[in-house]
Scaffold this motif. Sequence first.
Motif, PDB file in Angstrom:
ATOM      1  N   ARG A 282      -0.524  28.091  -8.643  1.00 52.63           N
ATOM      2  CA  ARG A 282      -0.357  26.646  -8.469  1.00 52.63           C
ATOM      3  C   ARG A 282       1.115  26.214  -8.556  1.00 52.63           C
ATOM      4  O   ARG A 282       1.621  25.543  -7.636  1.00 52.63           O
ATOM      5  CB  ARG A 282      -1.205  25.891  -9.492  1.00 52.63           C
ATOM      6  CG  ARG A 282      -1.201  24.381  -9.284  1.00 52.63           C
ATOM      7  CD  ARG A 282      -2.184  23.685 -10.226  1.00 52.63           C
ATOM      8  NE  ARG A 282      -2.211  22.257  -9.998  1.00 52.63           N
ATOM      9  CZ  ARG A 282      -1.369  21.405 -10.581  1.00 52.63           C
ATOM     10  NH1 ARG A 282      -0.445  21.854 -11.416  1.00 52.63           N
ATOM     11  NH2 ARG A 282      -1.446  20.113 -10.326  1.00 52.63           N
ATOM     12  N   PRO A 283       1.850  26.559  -9.621  1.00 47.35           N
ATOM     13  CA  PRO A 283       3.270  26.167  -9.628  1.00 47.35           C
ATOM     14  C   PRO A 283       4.090  26.865  -8.543  1.00 47.35           C
ATOM     15  O   PRO A 283       5.056  26.278  -8.031  1.00 47.35           O
ATOM     16  CB  PRO A 283       3.748  26.583 -11.028  1.00 47.35           C
ATOM     17  CG  PRO A 283       2.746  27.566 -11.522  1.00 47.35           C
ATOM     18  CD  PRO A 283       1.449  27.179 -10.895  1.00 47.35           C
ATOM     19  N   ALA A 284       3.690  28.090  -8.166  1.00 45.63           N
ATOM     20  CA  ALA A 284       4.417  28.785  -7.099  1.00 45.63           C
ATOM     21  C   ALA A 284       4.262  28.049  -5.775  1.00 45.63           C
ATOM     22  O   ALA A 284       5.230  27.880  -5.023  1.00 45.63           O
ATOM     23  CB  ALA A 284       3.919  30.223  -6.973  1.00 45.63           C
ATOM     24  N   MET A 285       3.040  27.594  -5.471  1.00 45.83           N
ATOM     25  CA  MET A 285       2.810  26.872  -4.219  1.00 45.83           C
ATOM     26  C   MET A 285       3.503  25.504  -4.234  1.00 45.83           C
ATOM     27  O   MET A 285       3.972  25.026  -3.196  1.00 45.83           O
ATOM     28  CB  MET A 285       1.304  26.690  -3.976  1.00 45.83           C
ATOM     29  CG  MET A 285       0.558  27.985  -3.675  1.00 45.83           C
ATOM     30  SD  MET A 285       1.241  28.894  -2.256  1.00 45.83           S
ATOM     31  CE  MET A 285       2.143  30.219  -3.081  1.00 45.83           C
ATOM     32  N   LEU A 286       3.590  24.875  -5.406  1.00 45.13           N
ATOM     33  CA  LEU A 286       4.300  23.595  -5.512  1.00 45.13           C
ATOM     34  C   LEU A 286       5.775  23.783  -5.158  1.00 45.13           C
ATOM     35  O   LEU A 286       6.364  22.983  -4.419  1.00 45.13           O
ATOM     36  CB  LEU A 286       4.159  23.040  -6.931  1.00 45.13           C
ATOM     37  CG  LEU A 286       4.911  21.734  -7.219  1.00 45.13           C
ATOM     38  CD1 LEU A 286       4.396  20.605  -6.327  1.00 45.13           C
ATOM     39  CD2 LEU A 286       4.770  21.348  -8.689  1.00 45.13           C
ATOM     40  N   LEU A 287       6.381  24.863  -5.660  1.00 44.91           N
ATOM     41  CA  LEU A 287       7.780  25.149  -5.345  1.00 44.91           C
ATOM     42  C   LEU A 287       7.963  25.487  -3.871  1.00 44.91           C
ATOM     43  O   LEU A 287       8.949  25.093  -3.242  1.00 44.91           O
ATOM     44  CB  LEU A 287       8.277  26.305  -6.214  1.00 44.91           C
ATOM     45  CG  LEU A 287       8.490  25.980  -7.702  1.00 44.91           C
ATOM     46  CD1 LEU A 287       8.609  27.263  -8.516  1.00 44.91           C
ATOM     47  CD2 LEU A 287       9.736  25.121  -7.883  1.00 44.91           C
ATOM     48  N   ILE A 288       7.009  26.225  -3.304  1.00 43.78           N
ATOM     49  CA  ILE A 288       7.084  26.584  -1.881  1.00 43.78           C
ATOM     50  C   ILE A 288       7.022  25.330  -1.019  1.00 43.78           C
ATOM     51  O   ILE A 288       7.821  25.146  -0.084  1.00 43.78           O
ATOM     52  CB  ILE A 288       5.952  27.555  -1.513  1.00 43.78           C
ATOM     53  CG1 ILE A 288       6.248  28.955  -2.038  1.00 43.78           C
ATOM     54  CG2 ILE A 288       5.737  27.605  -0.002  1.00 43.78           C
ATOM     55  CD1 ILE A 288       7.399  29.643  -1.357  1.00 43.78           C
ATOM     56  N   ILE A 289       6.086  24.437  -1.319  1.00 41.67           N
ATOM     57  CA  ILE A 289       5.879  23.244  -0.492  1.00 41.67           C
ATOM     58  C   ILE A 289       7.069  22.293  -0.586  1.00 41.67           C
ATOM     59  O   ILE A 289       7.532  21.739   0.418  1.00 41.67           O
ATOM     60  CB  ILE A 289       4.576  22.529  -0.904  1.00 41.67           C
ATOM     61  CG1 ILE A 289       3.357  23.394  -0.527  1.00 41.67           C
ATOM     62  CG2 ILE A 289       4.460  21.161  -0.225  1.00 41.67           C
ATOM     63  CD1 ILE A 289       2.049  22.897  -1.099  1.00 41.67           C
ATOM     64  N   THR A 290       7.602  22.106  -1.796  1.00 44.41           N
ATOM     65  CA  THR A 290       8.674  21.121  -1.977  1.00 44.41           C
ATOM     66  C   THR A 290      10.062  21.681  -1.726  1.00 44.41           C
ATOM     67  O   THR A 290      10.947  20.968  -1.257  1.00 44.41           O
ATOM     68  CB  THR A 290       8.617  20.544  -3.406  1.00 44.41           C
ATOM     69  OG1 THR A 290       8.695  21.629  -4.358  1.00 44.41           O
ATOM     70  CG2 THR A 290       7.337  19.769  -3.626  1.00 44.41           C
ATOM     71  N   GLY A 291      10.277  22.962  -2.043  1.00 49.79           N
ATOM     72  CA  GLY A 291      11.614  23.512  -1.954  1.00 49.79           C
ATOM     73  C   GLY A 291      11.864  24.465  -0.801  1.00 49.79           C
ATOM     74  O   GLY A 291      13.004  24.620  -0.350  1.00 49.79           O
ATOM     75  N   TYR A 292      10.784  25.103  -0.306  1.00 53.07           N
ATOM     76  CA  TYR A 292      10.976  26.167   0.675  1.00 53.07           C
ATOM     77  C   TYR A 292      10.577  25.757   2.088  1.00 53.07           C
ATOM     78  O   TYR A 292      11.335  25.981   3.038  1.00 53.07           O
ATOM     79  CB  TYR A 292      10.148  27.393   0.248  1.00 53.07           C
ATOM     80  CG  TYR A 292      10.601  28.698   0.872  1.00 53.07           C
ATOM     81  CD1 TYR A 292      11.330  29.621   0.141  1.00 53.07           C
ATOM     82  CD2 TYR A 292      10.306  29.019   2.193  1.00 53.07           C
ATOM     83  CE1 TYR A 292      11.754  30.827   0.704  1.00 53.07           C
ATOM     84  CE2 TYR A 292      10.726  30.196   2.761  1.00 53.07           C
ATOM     85  CZ  TYR A 292      11.446  31.106   2.012  1.00 53.07           C
ATOM     86  OH  TYR A 292      11.863  32.278   2.583  1.00 53.07           O
ATOM     87  N   LEU A 293       9.403  25.154   2.223  1.00 56.63           N
ATOM     88  CA  LEU A 293       8.908  24.808   3.568  1.00 56.63           C
ATOM     89  C   LEU A 293       9.855  23.906   4.352  1.00 56.63           C
ATOM     90  O   LEU A 293      10.023  24.103   5.571  1.00 56.63           O
ATOM     91  CB  LEU A 293       7.525  24.159   3.476  1.00 56.63           C
ATOM     92  CG  LEU A 293       6.328  25.099   3.448  1.00 56.63           C
ATOM     93  CD1 LEU A 293       5.027  24.311   3.362  1.00 56.63           C
ATOM     94  CD2 LEU A 293       6.302  25.993   4.692  1.00 56.63           C
ATOM     95  N   PRO A 294      10.484  22.892   3.731  1.00 54.00           N
ATOM     96  CA  PRO A 294      11.423  22.079   4.514  1.00 54.00           C
ATOM     97  C   PRO A 294      12.530  22.909   5.171  1.00 54.00           C
ATOM     98  O   PRO A 294      12.942  22.621   6.297  1.00 54.00           O
ATOM     99  CB  PRO A 294      11.994  21.107   3.477  1.00 54.00           C
ATOM    100  CG  PRO A 294      10.943  21.012   2.423  1.00 54.00           C
ATOM    101  CD  PRO A 294      10.332  22.375   2.347  1.00 54.00           C
ATOM    102  N   VAL A 295      12.999  23.959   4.471  1.00 54.44           N
ATOM    103  CA  VAL A 295      14.060  24.802   5.026  1.00 54.44           C
ATOM    104  C   VAL A 295      13.531  25.656   6.176  1.00 54.44           C
ATOM    105  O   VAL A 295      14.260  25.946   7.130  1.00 54.44           O
ATOM    106  CB  VAL A 295      14.665  25.693   3.923  1.00 54.44           C
ATOM    107  CG1 VAL A 295      15.774  26.579   4.481  1.00 54.44           C
ATOM    108  CG2 VAL A 295      15.210  24.829   2.794  1.00 54.44           C
ATOM    109  N   VAL A 296      12.262  26.032   6.109  1.00 54.33           N
ATOM    110  CA  VAL A 296      11.650  26.797   7.202  1.00 54.33           C
ATOM    111  C   VAL A 296      11.751  26.018   8.509  1.00 54.33           C
ATOM    112  O   VAL A 296      12.178  26.553   9.548  1.00 54.33           O
ATOM    113  CB  VAL A 296      10.177  27.123   6.886  1.00 54.33           C
ATOM    114  CG1 VAL A 296       9.475  27.710   8.110  1.00 54.33           C
ATOM    115  CG2 VAL A 296      10.089  28.103   5.717  1.00 54.33           C
TER     116      VAL A 296
END
Length: 432
Positions: free
Chosen positions: A399-413
């Motif tokens: 859950r916290p890993a996906m929160l970081l992916i969605i907020t911090g990583y996906l925009p850069v993708v």
Amino acid sequence: MIEVALIAVAVLVIVLTLGLPLPYCFGAGLMVMYYLGDVIMKGNMLWGFQQLGNPVLLAIPLFVFAGTIMSVSGIAASLLNFVNIFVGHLRGGLGVVATVSCALIGAISGSGLTGVAAIGPLLIPEMEKQGYPREYATALIANASLLGLLIPPSVTMIVYGWVTDTSILACFLATLGPGLLIMFNFSVVNIWLARKFPLVLNERLKGKAFVAEATTRGFNATPALLMPVIILGGIYGGIMTPTEAAAVAVIYAIPVGFWIYKGLDLKTFLAAAKEASTSVGTIMLMILFSMILSQIFVVESVPQAIVESIFEITENKAVLLVLINILLFLVGMVVNDVTAIILIAPLLLPLMGALGISPIQFAAIMGVNTAMGGVTPPYASILYLGARIGKVPVTKVIRPAMLLIITGYLPVVFLTSFWDDLSMFLPNFFGY
């Protein structure tokens, strides 16, 4: 033959999901092409072994070995202590230390697993002691370790450059911008989330006490900080090739680990060598089989057929880029980043050319998408290793890993796909 190739890919995905070792999964795909497609394997096997003799591939075992040595030698701990003096007293500062430390480790080792292995045992207990939930600390370090796959030198970009015949230095530069932006995003998201944690902050040093402590820690960290300076300076200064830089990393890490930080002894050194050689053996066998399978697909014009089929759906560039990102994300969920690049890059490169996207920008697009697979189940090797090191059930870390992916990583993708300058500014600046 297109139908046979699709069957081979389907078999490959099925056996991957069943947990068969990666080299055997690609072997299963080759068997399908041999028995159903009447492909002659003798010439392809000879071609594959010839490709393994490429000096570029020597950088992979050397960087893996250097990263393994770093994990046990004390180099990572010295970097961590140095960064912590500046932001460790701030709310959320220890999370920023974790993120930046993983980026520094990535700038030396070229591997995502090294960040978890080196930083996790040191920082997860410390973050929990300061008030961070243990599952969150584990998720943050696992996600930040993805930076090792993006901030150069990167093993995945070495493989991409080799597979697509693209300048490896240009590929390194292409992923640097997205990697630094992801590091910044994770730091900001961590500071925002830390507001809700009952943190007990470190004492803030001031004046002469701060200068004295920063000087002491800086002096202790100097040998570790020199590693990225020597490696990256040598590569971009034209003094060393990536392969030579990988050899220098090993040669430098051994005496530093033995005699300066003293985390290495004969026993730990031999254990590190065994661990690295086991990983490299698996990687090279996987590269052999996957390269042969990709070559067969190219000879049978499978990439061209894929391009034609996709353009029959739509010719809108934006829609196609979204579809490609989704495809790369799904592939990254079931195979590791090196496997995904070897399998997918030759297939999609003609399509990217038709869309007007250079192989260098495609390196960044593939890099950010396939790296994300390291923390997205079912593959999620970095996340699983982090959970094991952090002694937390994977179900609590997701859950916290996906929160970081969605907020911090996906925009850069998506920025990497739609904003050319993010990945192309540095390559263009250096004349690539």
